[in-house]
Design a protein around this motif. Structure first.
Motif, short mmCIF file in Angstrom:
data_model
loop_
_atom_site.label_atom_id
_atom_site.label_comp_id
_atom_site.label_asym_id
_atom_site.label_seq_id
_atom_site.Cartn_x
_atom_site.Cartn_y
_atom_site.Cartn_z
N ALA A 221 0.75 -1.19 0.10
CA ALA A 221 0.17 0.14 0.01
C ALA A 221 1.01 1.30 -0.10
O ALA A 221 2.16 1.10 0.12
CB ALA A 221 -0.95 -0.08 1.27
N GLY A 246 0.12 -3.30 -6.33
CA GLY A 246 -1.16 -3.03 -7.12
C GLY A 246 -2.09 -4.35 -6.67
O GLY A 246 -3.05 -4.48 -7.46
N LEU A 247 -2.14 -4.82 -5.43
CA LEU A 247 -3.09 -5.81 -5.07
C LEU A 247 -4.49 -4.95 -4.81
O LEU A 247 -4.52 -3.77 -3.93
CB LEU A 247 -2.73 -6.42 -3.75
CG LEU A 247 -1.63 -7.23 -3.86
CD1 LEU A 247 -1.24 -7.76 -2.54
CD2 LEU A 247 -1.79 -8.40 -4.84
N VAL A 248 -5.55 -5.38 -5.25
CA VAL A 248 -6.89 -4.73 -5.25
C VAL A 248 -7.74 -5.92 -4.47
O VAL A 248 -7.85 -6.79 -5.03
CB VAL A 248 -7.34 -4.22 -6.44
CG1 VAL A 248 -8.84 -3.76 -6.45
CG2 VAL A 248 -6.49 -3.29 -7.56
N GLU A 249 -8.22 -5.38 -3.27
CA GLU A 249 -9.07 -6.25 -2.78
C GLU A 249 -10.44 -6.36 -3.39
O GLU A 249 -11.16 -5.49 -3.68
CB GLU A 249 -9.47 -5.78 -1.21
CG GLU A 249 -10.00 -6.84 -0.14
CD GLU A 249 -10.12 -6.21 1.18
OE1 GLU A 249 -10.99 -6.57 1.86
OE2 GLU A 249 -8.93 -5.91 1.50
N LEU A 250 -11.10 -7.79 -3.57
CA LEU A 250 -12.24 -7.88 -4.33
C LEU A 250 -13.26 -8.24 -3.17
O LEU A 250 -14.37 -7.82 -3.22
CB LEU A 250 -12.04 -9.07 -5.15
CG LEU A 250 -11.14 -8.65 -6.57
CD1 LEU A 250 -11.08 -9.88 -7.37
CD2 LEU A 250 -11.40 -7.68 -7.28
N VAL A 260 -8.25 -10.91 -3.49
CA VAL A 260 -7.43 -9.86 -4.42
C VAL A 260 -7.18 -10.04 -5.88
O VAL A 260 -7.25 -11.23 -6.32
CB VAL A 260 -6.25 -9.50 -3.54
CG1 VAL A 260 -6.15 -9.32 -2.14
CG2 VAL A 260 -5.11 -10.66 -3.90
N ALA A 261 -7.00 -8.84 -6.45
CA ALA A 261 -6.70 -9.14 -7.87
C ALA A 261 -5.45 -8.45 -8.20
O ALA A 261 -5.14 -7.62 -7.56
CB ALA A 261 -7.79 -8.07 -8.72
N PRO A 263 -2.48 -7.34 -10.83
CA PRO A 263 -2.29 -7.03 -12.51
C PRO A 263 -1.14 -7.88 -13.06
O PRO A 263 -0.33 -8.20 -12.61
CB PRO A 263 -1.68 -5.63 -12.27
CG PRO A 263 -2.09 -4.97 -11.03
CD PRO A 263 -2.17 -6.28 -10.24
N ARG A 268 -6.08 -8.48 -15.28
CA ARG A 268 -6.00 -9.03 -13.65
C ARG A 268 -6.47 -10.12 -13.45
O ARG A 268 -7.49 -10.75 -14.05
CB ARG A 268 -6.63 -7.88 -12.78
CG ARG A 268 -6.23 -6.39 -13.04
CD ARG A 268 -6.86 -5.64 -12.10
NE ARG A 268 -8.27 -5.67 -12.16
CZ ARG A 268 -9.04 -4.89 -10.82
NH1 ARG A 268 -8.42 -4.32 -10.12
NH2 ARG A 268 -10.39 -5.11 -11.06
#
Length: 613
Positions: A221, A246-250, A260-261, A263, A268
């Motif tokens: 982060a 670049g971790l995106v929490e789903l 997480v997603a 890239p 992704r």
């Protein structure tokens, strides 16, 4: 009942059936998703425990080392009398010996002001002696009277490591600090070999250990300003900014697991992220498990459920149709009797049509066989043309090979005449013997050319072909090119007597094509080398022709065996590899190409091994 009214009455039943099927599909997919996610999570938890255990073992097994050094009498004596040169040398050698035995990265002693007065690397260019490390947190913790721990990049060596410190006490308090530096590179390498995506992040969320090299020193982060100030003040890492991973929490499953997603490439992918906090170190261990099996499991469950619903629907439909068929059969008996004669007539017509179709099919099969024969003849002519083209390219080398023995024969003949005139027949006989040897060598060269140029009979059966002999004949025809280009040829035969089933002339043509391509590939190499390896793999024989050239371009690798495709900038027709592949297929063999990890290309031939005897 009119058709529209009947459809209107059936419509609610169809809608109810569709809604029930959709509900069953949704429930099956949901159950499959939950079950597979639980399985992936359980497996990831077990792997995560292993990674955490290996990390703790790698770190904690050295925890005793600073304390043991801190109670050494020479260490305390040197802190009390830092100008004692003899004691300093004893401490240096003592630290060097302990560091070598413990297999740590470095051991060193700091005085009360943070200056290194002894080190295990005292006699190396990167010696810590004389450097001040008072700015490091591990020194500040030990100076306050407690053990210190710190991971960072070495201020002197610029090599990362884990630092463990221990205060050295005297009657007045803390007199100095003993520090042990431990490298975690071996642990990181073992993680990379395991193939999982695992990393260790510090309090600021920066990944300092990772099984994926591209993730190292990237942040989970955005890094807060106080954390950046701490990193700058302590020189913890060799950079001042950290790009986010670049971790995106789903979705969040609980405090320690979430979806997480990540890239990757142009899109992704979904992963299960599981974390374990090491509170005593202030670290977090993060493991990412691919959720592709989950998606596949859900798809399989939906397909299986869909097929089950279809089967149930078909069963109901069959039952309904059976009832209707029984009713209709009772009413259709008379109609069947009336249609019997008409059916016999249609059967007769259909039989005549089938007979005509069968005859047409026989004619088509005969035409295809004739076309196949013509194509095979054309292929043999193309193979022969390629062989003659190779002979034309080797003409200069063969001329050179023949000119040398011819010139030597002329000289030896003239000498023999002179020796006979002088009455020295024994010496003249020796010259004649050498002339005979030269004639034999010329015969071998021309014999190989005649055998290579000879057209192969289309119905010639496969025979046992000695691989060593085929390689020797191919090398003889290319000997001049090897000599002129000074290319080293290394031949390795696991079994010198190994033989394959095929045709000797055609096998030699394939070997010559591959050796010529290898010679072209190493034309610009400073130390050109071609390796030929022959191995027996059960009932197959593998022949590898490898070079140390620049290798095969990725875009060309998939098209090498296409006719008329060439990478030689206008040289050649691009038929050599296509013809070689066709020859080997006729002999139940295979031909493949790949790039070697150490550089260069490697072509592999596989042929059936000839039976023993």
């Amino acid at each position: 009942m009119p058709e529209p009214r009947r459809l209107a009455r059936r419509m609610p039943w169809w809608l109810a059936a569709l809604l029930a099927g959709a509900a069953v599909l949704w429930l099956a997919g949901r159950l499959a998703e939950q079950s597979e996610l639980a399985r992936i999570r359980q497996a990831g938890g077990h792997r995560l425990e292993v990674y955490v255990g290996s990390l703790r073992n790698a770190v904690d097994k050295y925890a005793y080392l600073p304390y043991v050094l801190s109670i050494n009498d020479d260490v305390a004596g040197l802190l009390a009398r830092p100008q004692d040169a003899a004691r300093r040398e004893r401490v240096n050698r003592y630290l060097e010996t302990v560091n070598r035995s413990a297999r740590s990265s470095a051991l060193y002693l700091l005085d009360a002001h943070g200056e290194a007065i002894a080190a295990s690397n005292w006699n190396t260019p990167q010696s810590y002696v004389g450097n001040n490390y008072a700015f490091r947190p591990y020194y500040q913790d030990a100076r306050a009277g407690r053990p210190g721990r710190f991971y960072g990049v070495g201020a002197t060596t610029r090599q990362p490591g884990y630092f463990l410190s221990q205060p050295v006490f005297d009657a007045r308090g803390v007199a100095g600090v003993v520090v042990a530096k431990v490298s975690l590179d071996a642990l990181e390498t073992s993680w990379q070999r395991a193939g999982d995506r695992v990393l260790v992040a510090d309090r600021a969320g920066i990944a300092f250990l990772s099984a994926v090299p591209a993730w190292k020193l990237r942040s989970l982060a955005p890094v807060a300003a106080p954390a950046l100030d701490y990193i700058r003040q302590t020189s913890q890492y060799d950079r001042r900014s950290f790009s986010p991973l670049g971790l995106v929490e789903l979705s969040a499953l609980d405090a320690d697991a979430r979806v997480v997603a990540l890239p990757e490439g142009r899109g992704r992918s979904a992963w299960l992220a599981q974390t374990v906090a090491l509170d005593d170190h202030g670290w977090r261990v993060l493991l990412l498990s691919d959720l592709a099996p989950l998606r596949q499991t859900v798809r399989n469950a939906l397909v299986a459920t869909g097929f089950g619903l279809i089967a149930l629907w078909l069963l109901l439909l069959y039952w309904r149709q059976r009832r209707r068929r029984i009713r209709d059969n009772l009413a259709a008996g008379e109609a069947l009797r009336r249609a019997h004669d008409e059916l016999e007539r249609k059967v007769a017509e259909r039989t005549r049509d089938l007979i005509d179709s069968n005859r047409a099919l026989e004619r088509e099969v005969a035409e295809r066989k004739r076309t196949e024969t013509e194509l095979r003849a054309a292929q043999d002519e193309l193979v022969q043309a390629a062989k003659l083209a190779v002979l034309g390219q080797m003409a200069a080398g063969v001329t050179h090979e023949l000119n040398q023995p011819l010139a030597a024969m002329r000289t030896l003949a003239d000498n023999a005449v002179t020796l006979l005139d002088r009455g020295r027949p024994e010496q003249a006989r020796g010259n004649l013997g050498m002339i005979a040897g030269l004639v034999e060598r010329m015969g071998r060269i021309t014999g190989q050319l005649r055998a290579f140029a000879r057209k192969r009979s289309a119905d010639r059966p496969a025979v046992a072909v000695p691989v060593a002999q085929a390689l020797a004949n191919a090398r003889l025809l290319l000997e001049d090119r090897f000599a002129r280009r000074r290319v080293a040829l290394q031949l390795t035969l696991a079994d010198p007597g190994v033989a394959v089933l095929g045709d000797q002339v055609r096998l030699e043509q394939v070997l010559i094509n591959l050796l010529r391509n290898a010679l072209d590939a190493v034309a610009e190499i400073a130390a050109p080398r071609i390796e030929v390896r022959v191995d027996t793999l059960g009932e197959r024989v593998r022949i590898e022709v490898c070079d140390n050239g620049p290798g095969i371009a990725a875009e060309a690798l998939g098209r090498l065996f296409e006719p008329f495709f060439t990478t030689k900038d206008g040289e050649g027709l691009g038929l050599g590899l296509a013809i070689s592949l066709s020859i080997l297929r006729d002999c139940q063999g295979r031909l493949s190409a790949a790039n070697r990890a150490e550089g260069g290309a490697c072509f592999t031939i596989e042929l059936p091994a000839a039976p023993a005897g």
